[in-house]
Structures are given as structure tokens and as C-alpha cells.
Write an enzyme that holds these catalytic residues in place. Sequence first.
Site, PDB file in Angstrom:
ATOM      1  N   ASP A 131       0.814  -1.212   0.000  1.00 47.61           N
ATOM      2  CA  ASP A 131       0.000   0.000   0.000  1.00 47.61           C
ATOM      3  C   ASP A 131       0.857   1.275   0.000  1.00 47.61           C
ATOM      4  O   ASP A 131       0.542   2.237   0.679  1.00 47.61           O
ATOM      5  CB  ASP A 131      -0.914  -0.028   1.246  1.00 47.61           C
ATOM      6  CG  ASP A 131      -1.944   1.092   1.248  1.00 47.61           C
ATOM      7  OD1 ASP A 131      -2.309   1.546   0.158  1.00 47.61           O
ATOM      8  OD2 ASP A 131      -2.365   1.520   2.336  1.00 47.61           O
ATOM      9  N   CYS A 188     -27.230  -7.940  -1.700  1.00 43.66           N
ATOM     10  CA  CYS A 188     -26.937  -7.254  -0.433  1.00 43.66           C
ATOM     11  C   CYS A 188     -26.501  -5.814  -0.692  1.00 43.66           C
ATOM     12  O   CYS A 188     -25.728  -5.538  -1.609  1.00 43.66           O
ATOM     13  CB  CYS A 188     -25.835  -8.006   0.315  1.00 43.66           C
ATOM     14  SG  CYS A 188     -25.372  -7.237   1.883  1.00 43.66           S
ATOM     15  N   CYS A 239     -12.335   4.375   9.383  1.00 42.27           N
ATOM     16  CA  CYS A 239     -13.732   3.963   9.544  1.00 42.27           C
ATOM     17  C   CYS A 239     -13.862   2.503   9.125  1.00 42.27           C
ATOM     18  O   CYS A 239     -13.290   2.095   8.110  1.00 42.27           O
ATOM     19  CB  CYS A 239     -14.643   4.843   8.700  1.00 42.27           C
ATOM     20  SG  CYS A 239     -16.382   4.380   8.778  1.00 42.27           S
ATOM     21  N   CYS A 246     -20.823  -5.894   6.835  1.00 40.65           N
ATOM     22  CA  CYS A 246     -20.739  -6.887   5.757  1.00 40.65           C
ATOM     23  C   CYS A 246     -20.962  -8.295   6.308  1.00 40.65           C
ATOM     24  O   CYS A 246     -20.240  -8.739   7.207  1.00 40.65           O
ATOM     25  CB  CYS A 246     -19.377  -6.803   5.078  1.00 40.65           C
ATOM     26  SG  CYS A 246     -19.160  -8.033   3.761  1.00 40.65           S
ATOM     27  N   LYS A 297      -1.816  16.894  15.826  1.00 38.58           N
ATOM     28  CA  LYS A 297      -2.703  18.015  15.482  1.00 38.58           C
ATOM     29  C   LYS A 297      -3.937  17.526  14.721  1.00 38.58           C
ATOM     30  O   LYS A 297      -5.067  17.971  14.965  1.00 38.58           O
ATOM     31  CB  LYS A 297      -1.935  19.045  14.650  1.00 38.58           C
ATOM     32  CG  LYS A 297      -2.733  20.280  14.285  1.00 38.58           C
ATOM     33  CD  LYS A 297      -1.882  21.241  13.459  1.00 38.58           C
ATOM     34  CE  LYS A 297      -2.693  22.465  13.021  1.00 38.58           C
ATOM     35  NZ  LYS A 297      -1.873  23.382  12.184  1.00 38.58           N
TER      36      LYS A 297
END
EC number: 1.17.99.6
Length: 309
Positions: A131, A188, A239, A246, A297
Amino acid sequence: MDKYELTAKLRAAALAEGFDNLRIAQARELTEEGRRLEAWLNKGYQGKMQYLENHFEKRIDPRKLVDGAKSVVSLSFNYFPEEQQVEGAPKLAKYAYGEDYHYVLKAKLRHLLALLETELGRPINGRAFVDSAPVLERDWAKHSGLGWIGKNTLLISKQRGSFFFLAELIIDVDLVYDGPIKDYCGRCRRCIDACPTQAISEKGYIMDGSKCISYFTIELRDELPAEYKGQFADWMFGCDICQDVCPWNRFSRPHQEEAFRPKENLLEMRREDWMELTEEVFRKVFKKSAVKRTKYKGLMRNLAFLEEA
């Protein structure tokens, strides 16, 4: 050594490193995916993540990332935690409970590259990715059959759900190639209906990144938009909503990776503890954590936004 034996040894070594699964696709240009990415970018769904606009040709063709690339090896690594945060605390995405996965998994991938060189008796041209580079990791994982890309745009496995990291080896070695599996999302739409900011398109499979809570709380460096006050569902970093709802995640099982275990007392921190967090404590608690990306911050900005809702 033939490619069948080499593939079997690589798969066994990956499992020994703690990966859940390994599947392989032939390196090639992803033409259709390139068109979809271009359309997604043209709609501005990347928000202020300008880095997603860079290195377009490399994103769609791994042979431009690694000269002579023949195989894209996709791997999954479970991060589903055994414990959750105390009720009422501002929420951290589950992947951020432990150490930064980029470093943990990159070390494991390097071991696999070393194994390949040992088995082949020669240097190989290959790179490990977690990633952190222009790689369409979910598309490659889909093509190899590691899972399917669900309506929430995450990779889903029938056996493991979606609480896993993806990682890749792009190498100039011929291996035995796997193939894709079918999409099991069916009718779904729980993820679509559950997203508080309507970041997932009405029919699914398209994510407006500029509306995602993870984007707001991690990627966005500006002031959080006032129109989204009250819509973050108490998420302060990342999140998990579209994963939590699911049905396939009923198959998630706790990981066994020591590095991903939460820092002592992290999950016991209550709302008042987070609101009173000092920069010194932040640095101590998140010393090797992905949470450092938002900086002290940024995290305090997110917490203040939750309180204003």
C-alpha cells in the site's frame, strides 16, 4: 526447479510468515481497470489525494514498475482484533490498533524475495509493495482469485471476510497463475445503506473517496467540512462501518500477529482520556503506529469535530 515446485515453496513460505493466502496473476497491462481509474479521477473522487493522479502508466502496468515483470503475487494478512475499544470511546479503525502494517509486512515480503533468490540460485528483479506505491492492489488480488471486489470497493474473501491487509510481490519469475472467482455480494446492500456520508454509490462498486470518513480523518489536511458534522458516527481515525456490516465478516477470526496487538491500555481509553490526550502521550502510544500519519494536530482536530457535532 520448475515453476510448480517453486510456486508451492513460495506459498508454504508465505503461510509460515503468517500470511493467510497467496495467489498469483500474470503481469500485464490492466487496460479496462485503467479506463475505470481515469473516469474515477475525472470525477474528482480522489479529493485532495493528488498522489493518486501520479504515475498513471505504472499503476496500470506492473512491467513499468519492475523491468521484465512476469508475475504479480498477491498476499493477504489478517488484522481482525480479538478485542474492541470500550463503548463510548471515539473510534479507531481496527487496522490501526497495533504497529504500522507497512513496516511489519514489508519485512515479511523481503524474506520471501530472499527465499526465491535462494531457490533459484540467482538474483531476481523484484519489488515488494504494501500500500505504498502505484499498484492497483485490489485489482491484482481480484485477478488472482484472492477474493472479489465488493460493493464497498474492498476485497472480500468467502473464507475470511475483508479485515485483512493486501501486499504484493512483482517479480521477473514465471510461476503458476491462478484465476478470478465470482462476486458473492448478490443483492446485499448493507454497506451502501450503512455509510453515513453516502460515499458508496447507490448501486455499489464505486467509492467517492472525497466523501469517505477515512479520507476526512486521515488524508485531508484542511479544516473538516462543516456540512459533515454529526455524520462521522464517532470515528476519529479511519472507519470500519462498511466492513462491520458486511455479512461475510462473520467469518473473521482474531489474528495471531504479535505486532498487531494493541498498545497496552489503548482499548481501555475512554472518551475523556482521548479528549485530554497530550502530544507526549500521543508520541508514546503511537510510536510505531499508522496513526502517526494524521499527526497529533490532526487527531485532535478530528476529536474536536466529533465534539462539535
